[in-house]
Design a protein around this motif. Structure first.
Motif, PDB file in Angstrom:
ATOM      1  N   SER A 154      55.525 -61.079  30.286  1.00 34.77           N
ATOM      2  CA  SER A 154      55.287 -59.698  30.694  1.00 34.77           C
ATOM      3  C   SER A 154      54.261 -59.054  29.761  1.00 34.77           C
ATOM      4  O   SER A 154      53.984 -59.559  28.674  1.00 34.77           O
ATOM      5  CB  SER A 154      56.606 -58.905  30.639  1.00 34.77           C
ATOM      6  N   TYR A 155      53.749 -57.921  30.181  1.00 35.18           N
ATOM      7  CA  TYR A 155      52.798 -57.192  29.344  1.00 35.18           C
ATOM      8  C   TYR A 155      53.436 -56.852  27.996  1.00 35.18           C
ATOM      9  O   TYR A 155      52.817 -57.033  26.942  1.00 35.18           O
ATOM     10  CB  TYR A 155      52.334 -55.903  30.044  1.00 35.18           C
ATOM     11  N   SER A 156      54.666 -56.389  28.003  1.00 34.58           N
ATOM     12  CA  SER A 156      55.349 -56.006  26.757  1.00 34.58           C
ATOM     13  C   SER A 156      55.546 -57.200  25.832  1.00 34.58           C
ATOM     14  O   SER A 156      55.415 -57.089  24.614  1.00 34.58           O
ATOM     15  CB  SER A 156      56.696 -55.350  27.064  1.00 34.58           C
ATOM     16  N   GLU A 157      55.864 -58.351  26.407  1.00 37.69           N
ATOM     17  CA  GLU A 157      56.033 -59.555  25.596  1.00 37.69           C
ATOM     18  C   GLU A 157      54.706 -59.977  24.975  1.00 37.69           C
ATOM     19  O   GLU A 157      54.640 -60.331  23.793  1.00 37.69           O
ATOM     20  CB  GLU A 157      56.602 -60.691  26.448  1.00 37.69           C
ATOM     21  N   LEU A 171      52.430 -70.224  12.200  1.00 43.66           N
ATOM     22  CA  LEU A 171      52.485 -70.615  13.598  1.00 43.66           C
ATOM     23  C   LEU A 171      53.899 -70.316  14.100  1.00 43.66           C
ATOM     24  O   LEU A 171      54.875 -70.861  13.583  1.00 43.66           O
ATOM     25  CB  LEU A 171      52.166 -72.111  13.726  1.00 43.66           C
ATOM     26  N   TYR A 172      54.017 -69.430  15.067  1.00 40.61           N
ATOM     27  CA  TYR A 172      55.333 -69.060  15.603  1.00 40.61           C
ATOM     28  C   TYR A 172      55.822 -70.121  16.581  1.00 40.61           C
ATOM     29  O   TYR A 172      55.031 -70.799  17.230  1.00 40.61           O
ATOM     30  CB  TYR A 172      55.251 -67.705  16.315  1.00 40.61           C
ATOM     31  N   ARG A 173      57.147 -70.251  16.683  1.00 38.31           N
ATOM     32  CA  ARG A 173      57.762 -71.219  17.598  1.00 38.31           C
ATOM     33  C   ARG A 173      58.167 -70.488  18.865  1.00 38.31           C
ATOM     34  O   ARG A 173      58.880 -69.484  18.814  1.00 38.31           O
ATOM     35  CB  ARG A 173      58.973 -71.869  16.924  1.00 38.31           C
ATOM     36  N   HIS A 174      57.688 -70.984  20.009  1.00 40.21           N
ATOM     37  CA  HIS A 174      57.975 -70.372  21.311  1.00 40.21           C
ATOM     38  C   HIS A 174      59.479 -70.333  21.555  1.00 40.21           C
ATOM     39  O   HIS A 174      60.200 -71.296  21.242  1.00 40.21           O
ATOM     40  CB  HIS A 174      57.270 -71.166  22.414  1.00 40.21           C
ATOM     41  N   GLU A 175      59.934 -69.265  22.140  1.00 37.55           N
ATOM     42  CA  GLU A 175      61.374 -69.052  22.360  1.00 37.55           C
ATOM     43  C   GLU A 175      61.994 -70.072  23.303  1.00 37.55           C
ATOM     44  O   GLU A 175      63.215 -70.269  23.294  1.00 37.55           O
ATOM     45  CB  GLU A 175      61.629 -67.625  22.864  1.00 37.55           C
ATOM     46  N   ASP A 176      61.211 -70.761  24.140  1.00 33.51           N
ATOM     47  CA  ASP A 176      61.746 -71.777  25.052  1.00 33.51           C
ATOM     48  C   ASP A 176      61.707 -73.188  24.472  1.00 33.51           C
ATOM     49  O   ASP A 176      61.926 -74.161  25.191  1.00 33.51           O
ATOM     50  CB  ASP A 176      60.973 -71.759  26.380  1.00 33.51           C
ATOM     51  N   SER A 177      61.434 -73.310  23.182  1.00 33.99           N
ATOM     52  CA  SER A 177      61.417 -74.626  22.539  1.00 33.99           C
ATOM     53  C   SER A 177      62.818 -75.212  22.458  1.00 33.99           C
ATOM     54  O   SER A 177      63.810 -74.466  22.424  1.00 33.99           O
ATOM     55  CB  SER A 177      60.856 -74.517  21.115  1.00 33.99           C
ATOM     56  N   ILE A 178      62.908 -76.542  22.407  1.00 28.46           N
ATOM     57  CA  ILE A 178      64.193 -77.198  22.182  1.00 28.46           C
ATOM     58  C   ILE A 178      64.741 -76.704  20.847  1.00 28.46           C
ATOM     59  O   ILE A 178      64.033 -76.695  19.847  1.00 28.46           O
ATOM     60  CB  ILE A 178      64.037 -78.731  22.156  1.00 28.46           C
ATOM     61  N   GLY A 179      65.986 -76.279  20.835  1.00 29.25           N
ATOM     62  CA  GLY A 179      66.597 -75.758  19.617  1.00 29.25           C
ATOM     63  C   GLY A 179      66.278 -74.296  19.364  1.00 29.25           C
ATOM     64  O   GLY A 179      66.681 -73.729  18.358  1.00 29.25           O
ATOM     65  N   GLY A 181      63.578 -70.775  19.312  1.00 25.28           N
ATOM     66  CA  GLY A 181      62.315 -70.423  18.671  1.00 25.28           C
ATOM     67  C   GLY A 181      62.435 -69.098  17.962  1.00 25.28           C
ATOM     68  O   GLY A 181      63.535 -68.606  17.706  1.00 25.28           O
ATOM     69  N   ASP A 182      61.290 -68.512  17.660  1.00 22.71           N
ATOM     70  CA  ASP A 182      61.286 -67.205  17.020  1.00 22.71           C
ATOM     71  C   ASP A 182      61.783 -66.153  18.007  1.00 22.71           C
ATOM     72  O   ASP A 182      61.541 -66.248  19.210  1.00 22.71           O
ATOM     73  CB  ASP A 182      59.872 -66.860  16.540  1.00 22.71           C
ATOM     74  N   SER A 183      62.455 -65.166  17.478  1.00 18.31           N
ATOM     75  CA  SER A 183      63.062 -64.125  18.299  1.00 18.31           C
ATOM     76  C   SER A 183      61.995 -63.268  18.980  1.00 18.31           C
ATOM     77  O   SER A 183      61.041 -62.822  18.352  1.00 18.31           O
ATOM     78  CB  SER A 183      63.951 -63.245  17.415  1.00 18.31           C
ATOM     79  N   VAL A 184      62.189 -63.070  20.284  1.00 13.87           N
ATOM     80  CA  VAL A 184      61.345 -62.185  21.074  1.00 13.87           C
ATOM     81  C   VAL A 184      62.284 -61.268  21.855  1.00 13.87           C
ATOM     82  O   VAL A 184      63.201 -61.752  22.514  1.00 13.87           O
ATOM     83  CB  VAL A 184      60.454 -62.988  22.055  1.00 13.87           C
ATOM     84  N   PRO A 185      62.079 -59.949  21.769  1.00 17.25           N
ATOM     85  CA  PRO A 185      62.961 -59.043  22.522  1.00 17.25           C
ATOM     86  C   PRO A 185      62.924 -59.330  24.011  1.00 17.25           C
ATOM     87  O   PRO A 185      61.924 -59.844  24.534  1.00 17.25           O
ATOM     88  CB  PRO A 185      62.364 -57.654  22.224  1.00 17.25           C
ATOM     89  N   ASP A 186      64.017 -59.004  24.702  1.00 19.07           N
ATOM     90  CA  ASP A 186      64.090 -59.188  26.146  1.00 19.07           C
ATOM     91  C   ASP A 186      63.493 -57.944  26.810  1.00 19.07           C
ATOM     92  O   ASP A 186      64.075 -56.870  26.756  1.00 19.07           O
ATOM     93  CB  ASP A 186      65.545 -59.378  26.574  1.00 19.07           C
ATOM     94  N   PHE A 187      62.345 -58.109  27.414  1.00 16.10           N
ATOM     95  CA  PHE A 187      61.640 -56.992  28.040  1.00 16.10           C
ATOM     96  C   PHE A 187      61.858 -56.930  29.545  1.00 16.10           C
ATOM     97  O   PHE A 187      61.227 -56.122  30.223  1.00 16.10           O
ATOM     98  CB  PHE A 187      60.128 -57.110  27.767  1.00 16.10           C
TER      99      PHE A 187
END
Length: 199
Positions: A154-157, A171-179, A181-187
């Motif tokens: 989304s635009y907010s993400e 380098l941030y780890r994508h939230e959909d990675s196995i195990g 990832g880095d926290s991203v708010p739910d927009f």
């Protein structure tokens, strides 16, 4: 004749759109994802111009995609990515994008060689106006360039991920990675309610 040309145009759009899917995880600048073909068929990144995309695949359907920019801490990012792969002897590593004089590509290759990865394929942008969108099919190992029609972010993400780059070179780890990832708010709620003006 016009109808035939229009029909050919529509068919080509459907072929390209079949690669780009709103459910495919998109790796943002200065971010990587590690996943496998059982969880995700495809992963992708968009807008690789002066940046360089790193693709790492093994023989077991596992893959990583990273989007490096000039400010990324390359050494620690590569160590983190490669630590996800238990058998590094089967890795296929390739780089996409970059601009002349290809300094970022050279830094990535040098760091990969220090980590024992000797063979790295490079596919460069042909001109300063080129920008690659990379899609990896983890089931087949096919790496394709595609036209961006849908964004799974989304635009907010996207704004959140852009803002966090101001505070760190890691380098941030994508939230959909196995195990995870880095926290991203739910927009999602914010994006779905276009009439909520915060009154």
């Amino acid at each position: 004749m016009k109808r035939l040309i229009f029909l050919i145009f529509l068919m080509n759009q459907n072929i390209l759109a079949s690669i780009d899917d709103a459910n495919t995880p998109e790796v943002f600048q200065r971010e990587y994802i590690y996943t496998n073909s059982e969880l995700r068929e495809n992963i992708q990144t968009v807008g690789v111009n002066t940046c360089v995309a790193l693709v790492v695949l093994d023989d077991y359907g596992n893959g990583a995609l990273a989007h490096f920019d000039a400010a990324t801490n390359i050494s620690s990012g590569l160590i983190e990515i490669l630590s996800n792969f238990s058998d590094q002897s089967t890795l296929r590593v390739s780089l996409y994008g970059g601009q002349s004089p290809y300094k970022l590509e050279r830094l990535l290759i040098d760091n990969l060689q220090q980590l024992g990865i000797e063979k790295v394929e490079s596919i460069r942008n042909r001109s300063t106006s080129d920008s690659m969108n990379i899609n990896i099919n983890l089931k087949t190992g096919k790496i394709s360039q595609y036209d961006e029609f849908y964004s799974s972010s989304s635009y907010s993400e996207r704004k959140f991920k852009l803002d966090r780059m101001k505070f760190s070179k890691r380098l941030y780890r994508h939230e959909d990675s196995i195990g995870g990832g880095d926290s991203v708010p739910d927009f999602r709620d914010e994006e779905n309610n276009i009439f909520d003006f915060g009154f």
